[in-house]
Write a protein that holds these residues in place. Structure first.
Motif, PDB file in Angstrom:
ATOM      1  N   ALA A   1       3.778 -10.496  -1.073  1.00 45.59           N
ATOM      2  CA  ALA A   1       3.765 -10.166   0.356  1.00 45.59           C
ATOM      3  C   ALA A   1       2.405 -10.618   0.891  1.00 45.59           C
ATOM      4  CB  ALA A   1       3.961  -8.666   0.560  1.00 45.59           C
ATOM      5  N   ALA A   2       2.216 -10.511   2.182  1.00 43.25           N
ATOM      6  CA  ALA A   2       0.959 -10.948   2.794  1.00 43.25           C
ATOM      7  C   ALA A   2       0.329  -9.799   3.571  1.00 43.25           C
ATOM      8  CB  ALA A   2       1.212 -12.126   3.729  1.00 43.25           C
ATOM      9  N   GLU A   3      -0.999  -9.877   3.713  1.00 46.20           N
ATOM     10  CA  GLU A   3      -1.705  -8.878   4.501  1.00 46.20           C
ATOM     11  C   GLU A   3      -1.126  -8.882   5.916  1.00 46.20           C
ATOM     12  OE1 GLU A   3      -5.972  -8.354   3.231  1.00 46.20           O
ATOM     13  OE2 GLU A   3      -6.265  -8.770   5.356  1.00 46.20           O
ATOM     14  N   GLY A   4      -0.905  -7.702   6.454  1.00 47.06           N
ATOM     15  CA  GLY A   4      -0.345  -7.595   7.801  1.00 47.06           C
ATOM     16  C   GLY A   4       1.173  -7.449   7.808  1.00 47.06           C
ATOM     17  N   ASP A   5       1.813  -7.763   6.671  1.00 45.56           N
ATOM     18  CA  ASP A   5       3.277  -7.613   6.588  1.00 45.56           C
ATOM     19  C   ASP A   5       3.674  -6.146   6.728  1.00 45.56           C
ATOM     20  OD1 ASP A   5       3.567 -10.271   6.103  1.00 45.56           O
ATOM     21  OD2 ASP A   5       4.333 -10.078   4.052  1.00 45.56           O
ATOM     22  N   ARG A   6       4.848  -5.946   7.300  1.00 46.47           N
ATOM     23  CA  ARG A   6       5.453  -4.615   7.269  1.00 46.47           C
ATOM     24  C   ARG A   6       6.341  -4.548   6.038  1.00 46.47           C
ATOM     25  NH1 ARG A   6       4.713  -1.154  11.181  1.00 46.47           N
ATOM     26  NH2 ARG A   6       6.254   0.161  10.190  1.00 46.47           N
ATOM     27  N   VAL A   7       6.221  -3.485   5.281  1.00 43.89           N
ATOM     28  CA  VAL A   7       7.028  -3.341   4.066  1.00 43.89           C
ATOM     29  C   VAL A   7       7.738  -1.999   4.082  1.00 43.89           C
ATOM     30  CG1 VAL A   7       5.654  -4.867   2.589  1.00 43.89           C
ATOM     31  CG2 VAL A   7       4.994  -2.460   2.830  1.00 43.89           C
ATOM     32  N   GLY A   8       8.842  -1.953   3.358  1.00 37.09           N
ATOM     33  CA  GLY A   8       9.539  -0.695   3.165  1.00 37.09           C
ATOM     34  C   GLY A   8       9.050  -0.055   1.872  1.00 37.09           C
ATOM     35  N   ALA A   9       9.225   1.252   1.746  1.00 39.98           N
ATOM     36  CA  ALA A   9       8.852   1.927   0.500  1.00 39.98           C
ATOM     37  C   ALA A   9       9.667   1.333  -0.638  1.00 39.98           C
ATOM     38  CB  ALA A   9       9.104   3.428   0.629  1.00 39.98           C
ATOM     39  N   GLY A  10       8.978   0.961  -1.713  1.00 39.83           N
ATOM     40  CA  GLY A  10       9.661   0.392  -2.865  1.00 39.83           C
ATOM     41  C   GLY A  10       9.739  -1.121  -2.856  1.00 39.83           C
ATOM     42  N   GLN A  11       9.257  -1.734  -1.771  1.00 37.86           N
ATOM     43  CA  GLN A  11       9.292  -3.202  -1.685  1.00 37.86           C
ATOM     44  C   GLN A  11       8.184  -3.810  -2.557  1.00 37.86           C
ATOM     45  OE1 GLN A  11       9.689  -4.596   2.379  1.00 37.86           O
ATOM     46  NE2 GLN A  11       8.776  -6.564   1.857  1.00 37.86           N
ATOM     47  N   PRO A  12       8.508  -4.844  -3.358  1.00 40.60           N
ATOM     48  CA  PRO A  12       7.499  -5.451  -4.232  1.00 40.60           C
ATOM     49  C   PRO A  12       6.337  -6.051  -3.436  1.00 40.60           C
ATOM     50  CG  PRO A  12       9.699  -6.123  -4.895  1.00 40.60           C
ATOM     51  CD  PRO A  12       9.844  -5.422  -3.572  1.00 40.60           C
ATOM     52  N   VAL A  13       5.124  -5.850  -3.924  1.00 39.68           N
ATOM     53  CA  VAL A  13       3.930  -6.354  -3.245  1.00 39.68           C
ATOM     54  C   VAL A  13       3.159  -7.331  -4.141  1.00 39.68           C
ATOM     55  CG1 VAL A  13       1.745  -5.701  -2.135  1.00 39.68           C
ATOM     56  CG2 VAL A  13       3.753  -4.246  -1.859  1.00 39.68           C
ATOM     57  N   VAL A  14       3.039  -7.003  -5.417  1.00 35.16           N
ATOM     58  CA  VAL A  14       2.303  -7.860  -6.351  1.00 35.16           C
ATOM     59  C   VAL A  14       3.059  -7.917  -7.679  1.00 35.16           C
ATOM     60  CG1 VAL A  14       0.135  -8.179  -7.632  1.00 35.16           C
ATOM     61  CG2 VAL A  14       0.060  -7.231  -5.326  1.00 35.16           C
ATOM     62  N   ALA A  15       3.187  -9.125  -8.244  1.00 34.91           N
ATOM     63  CA  ALA A  15       3.750  -9.284  -9.587  1.00 34.91           C
ATOM     64  C   ALA A  15       2.593  -9.370 -10.586  1.00 34.91           C
ATOM     65  CB  ALA A  15       4.600 -10.551  -9.657  1.00 34.91           C
ATOM     66  N   TRP A  16       2.737  -8.685 -11.700  1.00 31.16           N
ATOM     67  CA  TRP A  16       1.660  -8.671 -12.699  1.00 31.16           C
ATOM     68  C   TRP A  16       2.236  -8.259 -14.040  1.00 31.16           C
ATOM     69  CZ3 TRP A  16      -1.654  -3.937 -13.842  1.00 31.16           C
ATOM     70  CH2 TRP A  16      -0.935  -2.744 -13.618  1.00 31.16           C
ATOM     71  N   ASP A  17       1.404  -8.314 -15.067  1.00 30.36           N
ATOM     72  CA  ASP A  17       1.851  -7.933 -16.395  1.00 30.36           C
ATOM     73  C   ASP A  17       0.830  -6.970 -17.015  1.00 30.36           C
ATOM     74  OD1 ASP A  17       2.618  -7.617 -18.976  1.00 30.36           O
ATOM     75  OD2 ASP A  17       2.879  -9.764 -19.392  1.00 30.36           O
ATOM     76  N   PRO A  18       1.146  -5.672 -16.967  1.00 35.59           N
ATOM     77  CA  PRO A  18       0.213  -4.690 -17.529  1.00 35.59           C
ATOM     78  C   PRO A  18      -0.146  -4.970 -18.987  1.00 35.59           C
ATOM     79  CG  PRO A  18       1.885  -3.595 -16.206  1.00 35.59           C
ATOM     80  CD  PRO A  18       2.303  -5.040 -16.323  1.00 35.59           C
ATOM     81  N   ALA A  19       0.776  -5.568 -19.747  1.00 34.46           N
ATOM     82  CA  ALA A  19       0.481  -5.874 -21.156  1.00 34.46           C
ATOM     83  C   ALA A  19      -0.649  -6.896 -21.259  1.00 34.46           C
ATOM     84  CB  ALA A  19       1.732  -6.396 -21.852  1.00 34.46           C
ATOM     85  N   ALA A  20      -0.654  -7.868 -20.339  1.00 34.58           N
ATOM     86  CA  ALA A  20      -1.701  -8.888 -20.355  1.00 34.58           C
ATOM     87  C   ALA A  20      -3.053  -8.283 -19.966  1.00 34.58           C
ATOM     88  CB  ALA A  20      -1.339 -10.025 -19.399  1.00 34.58           C
TER      89      ALA A  20
END
Lengths: 86, 136
Positions: free
Chosen positions: B77-96
């Motif tokens: 998503a981008a700064e300034g975007d409107r999002v709904g609760a539960g909408q993905p914002v950042v993809a990442w890998d906690p294991a990494a």
């Protein structure tokens, strides 16, 4: 109106630890504390972590911290020291 | 898991504000918006969503992850975007993140909330859409 012009030295800018430390100290002050970027823009409430994060001050940027009233000089010195801590 | 267990005193002592923390599943995943609102600030490792009532919630992805300078994070998503609760914002890998020697624990903080203002903290396993806490 008392003021301190400070260049933010922390690598992360006025975020995370520096921001939290700054706001925690500002909240103890009896008077209003405002923070403004030195090149202009909105003055924000120095007692609000949300407002400070929104101001988005990066490393090397200069802010003006303002306060008025009894004891404000000491508080401004402390806040300036926090903001200028690397 | 609660903020007190976060391995960073800035969060565990409640300096940023009250809240809780999520110990994420290890493996590729998506960090989502905790509330509906506008993305006020979006860094790869952290973001703030502000609701229509003006209240902001910080999500911090892992500890000391600002040092990664965005590596391993992908903005959805981008700064300034409107999002709904539960909408993905950042993809990442906690294991990494963990393999790199950092804690992948995610503090979720109610900014400027008074310490007694949060109730009903979730315990145990949570899934997207579950309530983490209530901000009165």
């Amino acid at each position: 109106m008392g003021e301190r012009k400070v260049t933010v030295a922390a690598e992360v800018g006025l975020h995370a630890r520096p921001a939290a430390t700054f706001v925690q100290r500002a909240k103890l002050a009896p008077m209003d504390i405002t923070v403004t970027k030195s090149h202009g823009g909105d003055s924000v409430n120095g007692k609000s972590i949300l407002a400070i994060m929104a101001l988005d001050v990066r490393q090397g940027e200069t802010v003006v911290i303002s306060a008025d009233g009894e004891g404000s000089e000491e508080i401004l010195d402390e806040l300036a020291a926090i903001a200028s801590t690397p | 898991m609660g903020l007190a267990a976060v391995p960073d005193p800035v969060f565990s002592a409640g300096m940023v504000g009250p809240g809780t923390a999520i110990d994420p599943l290890r493996g590729p995943g998506q960090a989502v918006a905790p509330i509906a609102g506008k993305i006020m600030k979006l860094h790869p490792h952290a973001y703030v969503i502000v609701g229509d009532d003006g209240r902001g919630v910080l999500v911090h992805l892992g500890i000391d992850t600002v040092q990664l300078k965005g590596e391993g994070f992908r903005l959805l998503a981008a700064e300034g975007d409107r999002v709904g609760a539960g909408q993905p914002v950042v993809a990442w890998d906690p294991a990494a993140i963990e393999a790199g020697g950092r804690s992948p624990v995610c503090p979720i903080v109610a900014l400027d909330a008074l310490s007694g203002a949060l109730t009903g903290f979730a315990e145990g396993a949570v899934h997207v859409g579950d309530e983490l806490f209530r901000w009165e």
